[in-house]
Design an enzyme around this catalytic site. Structure first.
Site, PDB file in Angstrom:
ATOM      1  CE  LYS A 158      -2.682   2.832   3.258  1.00  0.00           C
ATOM      2  NZ  LYS A 158      -3.160   2.985   4.462  1.00  0.00           N
ATOM      3  CG  ASP A 190      -6.952   2.615   1.790  1.00  0.00           C
ATOM      4  OD1 ASP A 190      -8.173   2.063   1.304  1.00  0.00           O
ATOM      5  OD2 ASP A 190      -6.966   3.640   2.195  1.00  0.00           O
TER       6      ASP A 190
END
Length: 235
Positions: A158, A190
């Site tokens: 991420k 996320d």
């Protein structure tokens, strides 16, 4: 379904969503102030370089934050406005910049977790020779790959993908030039993305979400990072 959501927006409308994002606006506000300052004999390209490197550093430690990402980036933008002279001097003198960013973390209202892990990330990046930022603006895949080499984490992590996105935001305002995000870079997965995909497709792993987003990107011709901006409105 997400295919219907994507079909409802043109690429231009998605870009407009990005440029109303509080994170984008915070960076634009900081740069508008900094670019008009007098830094003596310092070349403007160096000023641009330091600003964009600072954005990358901050993106790589912007996880497990308190409150919202928008608040964190607004706080960061204010820090840039007040401390940029020091950051610029550090860069020119080749000082270890991770100390400066560690100090920023411990004075932050919104980024008070996992200090040891985050300072280790800053040290890793400080030891890696990034290319000139203007080269990365036209080669964001190259930035993504270099960050992957520097940080030694999975390339679809991420924070790596998010760092490319925030660099793209910042480079857009610094160079006053729009460069679309490349199709190759993965979406930063996320909790909000997981929830959205759970509603649309059922339970998926992060890798499956990334693969599905690549499919949506291929169908629409819009990169995963731009789709990420659109998905924000479905939080």
């Amino acid at each position: 379904m997400l295919t219907k959501l994507i079909a409802d927006y043109s690429f231009e409308e998605i870009v407009a969503i990005e440029e109303s994002d509080r994170q984008f606006l915070a960076l634009r506000s900081a740069w508008e102030l900094i670019k008009n300052r007098d830094f003596g004999d310092v070349d403007n390209k160096v000023v641009q370089e330091v600003f964009l490197r600072a954005v990358i550093y901050n993106a790589l430690i912007s996880y497990q934050i308190a409150w919202s990402g928008e608040l964190r980036w607004e706080e960061f933008a204010e820090k840039l406005k007040s401390d940029f002279d020091i950051l610029l001097l550090d860069f020119i003198q080749w000082k270890a910049s991770f100390d400066r960013w560690y100090n920023l973390m411990i004075t932050s209202k919104y980024n008070k977790r996992l200090y040891n892990i985050k300072v280790a990330r800053l040290k890793k990046l400080s030891q890696f020779s990034l290319k000139s930022m203007d080269l990365y603006h036209d080669d964001m895949v190259g930035l993504w790959q270099d960050l992957w080499q520097a940080m030694s984490v999975p390339i679809w992590s991420k924070t790596l993908c998010f760092a490319v996105k925030m660099f793209g935001y910042a480079a857009r305002v610094v160079y006053d030039k729009f460069v679309p995000y490349p199709l190759d870079v993965a979406i930063p997965v996320d909790s909000r993305i997981r929830k959205l995909f759970l509603i649309s497709y059922g339970a998926l792993s992060d890798k499956e979400i990334i693969a599905k987003t690549y499919e949506l990107s291929k169908i629409s011709g819009i990169s995963s990072l731009h789709l990420d901006s659109l998905f924000w409105i479905k939080r």
